[in-house]
Design a protein around this motif. Structure first.
Motif, PDB file in Angstrom:
ATOM      1  N   PHE A   1      17.869 -19.715 -41.965  1.00  0.00           N
ATOM      2  CA  PHE A   1      18.274 -19.705 -40.556  1.00  0.00           C
ATOM      3  C   PHE A   1      19.110 -18.464 -40.226  1.00  0.00           C
ATOM      4  O   PHE A   1      18.898 -17.839 -39.177  1.00  0.00           O
ATOM      5  CB  PHE A   1      19.065 -20.976 -40.223  1.00  0.00           C
ATOM      6  N   ILE A   2      20.045 -18.120 -41.111  1.00  0.00           N
ATOM      7  CA  ILE A   2      20.889 -16.943 -40.853  1.00  0.00           C
ATOM      8  C   ILE A   2      20.084 -15.655 -41.012  1.00  0.00           C
ATOM      9  O   ILE A   2      20.276 -14.693 -40.254  1.00  0.00           O
ATOM     10  CB  ILE A   2      22.129 -16.957 -41.781  1.00  0.00           C
ATOM     11  N   GLN A   3      19.156 -15.627 -41.951  1.00  0.00           N
ATOM     12  CA  GLN A   3      18.291 -14.447 -42.093  1.00  0.00           C
ATOM     13  C   GLN A   3      17.451 -14.235 -40.838  1.00  0.00           C
ATOM     14  O   GLN A   3      17.283 -13.101 -40.368  1.00  0.00           O
ATOM     15  CB  GLN A   3      17.397 -14.600 -43.323  1.00  0.00           C
ATOM     16  N   ASN A   4      16.927 -15.319 -40.268  1.00  0.00           N
ATOM     17  CA  ASN A   4      16.170 -15.217 -39.011  1.00  0.00           C
ATOM     18  C   ASN A   4      17.069 -14.745 -37.873  1.00  0.00           C
ATOM     19  O   ASN A   4      16.661 -13.953 -37.023  1.00  0.00           O
ATOM     20  CB  ASN A   4      15.554 -16.568 -38.651  1.00  0.00           C
ATOM     21  N   PHE A   5      18.311 -15.237 -37.861  1.00  0.00           N
ATOM     22  CA  PHE A   5      19.286 -14.838 -36.834  1.00  0.00           C
ATOM     23  C   PHE A   5      19.572 -13.338 -36.918  1.00  0.00           C
ATOM     24  O   PHE A   5      19.639 -12.648 -35.890  1.00  0.00           O
ATOM     25  CB  PHE A   5      20.566 -15.652 -37.017  1.00  0.00           C
ATOM     26  N   VAL A   6      19.730 -12.825 -38.139  1.00  0.00           N
ATOM     27  CA  VAL A   6      19.973 -11.391 -38.340  1.00  0.00           C
ATOM     28  C   VAL A   6      18.775 -10.582 -37.832  1.00  0.00           C
ATOM     29  O   VAL A   6      18.936  -9.567 -37.119  1.00  0.00           O
ATOM     30  CB  VAL A   6      20.240 -11.085 -39.837  1.00  0.00           C
ATOM     31  N   ASN A   7      17.587 -11.025 -38.172  1.00  0.00           N
ATOM     32  CA  ASN A   7      16.368 -10.321 -37.747  1.00  0.00           C
ATOM     33  C   ASN A   7      16.229 -10.325 -36.224  1.00  0.00           C
ATOM     34  O   ASN A   7      15.905  -9.299 -35.600  1.00  0.00           O
ATOM     35  CB  ASN A   7      15.148 -10.976 -38.402  1.00  0.00           C
ATOM     36  N   GLU A   8      16.487 -11.485 -35.603  1.00  0.00           N
ATOM     37  CA  GLU A   8      16.387 -11.590 -34.143  1.00  0.00           C
ATOM     38  C   GLU A   8      17.420 -10.705 -33.455  1.00  0.00           C
ATOM     39  O   GLU A   8      17.142 -10.107 -32.404  1.00  0.00           O
ATOM     40  CB  GLU A   8      16.587 -13.044 -33.723  1.00  0.00           C
ATOM     41  N   THR A   9      18.638 -10.618 -34.058  1.00  0.00           N
ATOM     42  CA  THR A   9      19.699  -9.785 -33.487  1.00  0.00           C
ATOM     43  C   THR A   9      19.296  -8.310 -33.499  1.00  0.00           C
ATOM     44  O   THR A   9      19.480  -7.593 -32.510  1.00  0.00           O
ATOM     45  CB  THR A   9      21.013  -9.978 -34.275  1.00  0.00           C
ATOM     46  N   PHE A  10      18.748  -7.852 -34.621  1.00  0.00           N
ATOM     47  CA  PHE A  10      18.293  -6.458 -34.717  1.00  0.00           C
ATOM     48  C   PHE A  10      17.175  -6.187 -33.704  1.00  0.00           C
ATOM     49  O   PHE A  10      17.140  -5.129 -33.060  1.00  0.00           O
ATOM     50  CB  PHE A  10      17.800  -6.165 -36.139  1.00  0.00           C
ATOM     51  N   LEU A  11      16.279  -7.139 -33.578  1.00  0.00           N
ATOM     52  CA  LEU A  11      15.139  -6.974 -32.671  1.00  0.00           C
ATOM     53  C   LEU A  11      15.606  -6.901 -31.218  1.00  0.00           C
ATOM     54  O   LEU A  11      15.130  -6.070 -30.432  1.00  0.00           O
ATOM     55  CB  LEU A  11      14.162  -8.140 -32.864  1.00  0.00           C
ATOM     56  N   GLU A  12      16.581  -7.731 -30.855  1.00  0.00           N
ATOM     57  CA  GLU A  12      17.074  -7.767 -29.483  1.00  0.00           C
ATOM     58  C   GLU A  12      17.922  -6.542 -29.156  1.00  0.00           C
ATOM     59  O   GLU A  12      17.860  -6.013 -28.043  1.00  0.00           O
ATOM     60  CB  GLU A  12      17.896  -9.052 -29.279  1.00  0.00           C
ATOM     61  N   ARG A  13      18.713  -6.092 -30.128  1.00  0.00           N
ATOM     62  CA  ARG A  13      19.592  -4.946 -29.866  1.00  0.00           C
ATOM     63  C   ARG A  13      18.851  -3.617 -29.878  1.00  0.00           C
ATOM     64  O   ARG A  13      19.006  -2.795 -28.983  1.00  0.00           O
ATOM     65  CB  ARG A  13      20.701  -4.887 -30.933  1.00  0.00           C
ATOM     66  N   TRP A  14      18.106  -3.391 -30.940  1.00  0.00           N
ATOM     67  CA  TRP A  14      17.528  -2.063 -31.159  1.00  0.00           C
ATOM     68  C   TRP A  14      15.996  -2.066 -31.232  1.00  0.00           C
ATOM     69  O   TRP A  14      15.401  -1.012 -31.473  1.00  0.00           O
ATOM     70  CB  TRP A  14      18.089  -1.472 -32.463  1.00  0.00           C
TER      71      TRP A  14
END
Length: 468
Positions: free
Chosen positions: A7-20
């Motif tokens: 879940f946290i790995q997916n959260f990290v990936n989604e954060t990178f995708l949304e930001r950059w």
């Protein structure tokens, strides 16, 4: 941290995708996740370094209360990380809770050991290890997918450690400060007597007072020592070496690493993926049960036997585990033997090293050296935990089924060291234990007088000059 991994790995990936607008690969996500997990050890290392100065400046009790600042800050950051869409808050949260753990795992045994009578000192100090293992079991239970180990609740799981901190804030203020700290560090005899009376629930025994006064007399005029001063002090050389060896061995023995293999072994034994999380709770229950047994036996069997016995048993189980892993494809029942080895290895660790190691600095060092000794022991423990976390995957890939051979060697060498160097400390005063180490510290030299003056203190009784 096992339950919310995906879940946290997916959260990290989604954060990178949304930001950059970047889609992270498996290697990048794994690297960030490894940093999130490992920074806890770095925080523990920092916490161990500041635990000594804090316990000297603020006292043992106030240090534990102030330590909750790190815990609540960590929980708040973890709770808000999802809303803020910031995985950096999780990293800072893990670092802060590591500091909290580093401080508490040093100051709690010190507080318990200084507050307990000598005939119960081991059992009382060991209660810290008992409830640490209980916390491990609670962590495994609340991280079940039916509770907080599910995708919508992982931030609440990371913040749930604020609950025991809140309980401590409500209860600890009602307990007295360490009597030894009050008398030896603060010079307050009346406060020391009041603390002893509250802790014992009866009149203070003269023998117990004399022991504390004797330690005060031996350290009179000395300030609290720094770790580097212990390294140059020959009178505590072998005490320091012993604490360093045993604190390092506690992490290098492979107990934490065996959890890495647990899921694989359970799967090979035929346990379904959905049921493994429940079986894993059994490993935590093993350590908790073993710590309780150690608590009940330590004042009967002594520290030396419990420690040495634990490492000898772990050596034997490491050998059996290696054989079982080597033959698992040839013999059908070998996976079950591997599963048995996991539980027995953890039981052996809990029966000796897990509990006894933490109380030794209290028993082997006097009041001025004790905080520095705990700083040294705690720093080595967290540093070795970090090292093992980094190198164990390489051990697995390089040695395969023989990856537990180095751990077995560490356990065997530690058992031999205990046999040759460590004296029994059960029921002895610090002066008596210091005499035992004196033969090692000043081997071949003229004996020094380390007994000191016998301090006498009579409460409320005045001697006039004529009577004297």
């Amino acid at each position: 941290m096992n339950a919310p991994t995906v879940f946290i790995q997916n959260f990290v990936n989604e954060t990178f995708l949304e930001r950059w607008g970047i889609q992270l690969g498996v290697y990048d996500i794994t690297l960030i996740w490894t940093f999130i997990v490992s920074i806890f050890s770095l925080g523990g290392f920092i916490g161990a370094l500041i635990a000594g100065p804090m316990s000297v400046r603020f006292g043992r009790k106030k240090t534990m209360l102030l330590n909750n600042v790190f815990l609540f800050s960590s929980s708040l950051l973890a709770l808000l990380s999802r809303t803020a869409k910031s995985f950096e808050m999780i990293i800072i949260s893990r670092f802060l809770v590591g500091i909290n753990a580093g401080i508490s795992m040093n100051v709690q045994p010190m507080y318990f050991g200084e507050s307990a009578p000598k005939h119960l000192r081991g059992a009382v100090s060991l209660s810290s290890a008992v409830f640490t293992s209980f916390g491990l079991v609670l962590g495994q239970v609340v991280s079940l997918k039916e509770l907080l180990g599910c995708e919508p609740c992982w931030q609440y799981l990371l913040a749930s450690n604020a609950i025991p901190g809140f309980i401590q804030l409500l209860t600890l203020p009602w307990f007295p400060e360490s009597p030894r700290y009050l008398l030896i560090d603060c010079g307050d005899k009346e406060a020391c007597l009041m603390a002893l009376q509250r802790l014992r629930g009866c009149e203070v025994q003269r023998e117990e007072l004399d022991e504390i006064l004797q330690e005060q007399n031996e350290t009179k005029g000395e300030r609290a020592k720094q770790p580097w001063e212990l390294f140059t002090d020959r009178s505590v050389r072998w005490q320091l070496i012993t604490v360093a060896v045993l604190s390092s061995a506690m992490q290098l023995c492979g107990n934490d690493s065996i959890y890495f293999y647990a899921s694989y072994v359970f799967q090979e034994a035929g346990i379904s993926a959905g049921q493994i999380q429940y079986v894993t709770i059994g490993t935590g229950m093993c350590e908790f049960t073993a710590c309780i047994l150690c608590n009940l036996l330590i004042e009967r069997l002594g520290r030396r036997l419990m420690l040495m016995g634990g490492y000898v048993l772990m050596t034997g189980w490491a050998i059996v585990f290696t054989v079982a892993l080597s033959l698992e494809n040839m013999v059908t029942w070998m996976p079950y033997l591997s599963m048995t080895c996991i539980f027995t290895y953890i039981l052996s660790f809990g029966m000796g090293p897990a509990g006894v190691t933490g109380i030794l600095p209290t028993e082997m060092f006097n009041q001025t050296s004790r905080p520095a000794a705990y700083m040294t022991a705690g720093s080595l423990m967290w540093l070795n935990l970090f090292i093992i976390g980094m190198i164990f995957p390489f051990l697995v890939s390089g040695l395969g089924q023989y990856c537990f051979v180095p751990f077995g060697a560490v356990c065997l060498l530690t058992a031999l060291y205990i046999q040759m160097v460590l004296p029994e400390t059960k029921g002895k005063t610090i002066s008596m234990i210091t005499k035992e180490f004196h033969r090692l510290n000043y081997r071949g030299q003229v004996k020094m007088n380390i007994e000191g003056k016998q301090a006498q203190y009579q409460l409320g009784e005045i001697f006039h000059s004529t009577a004297l």
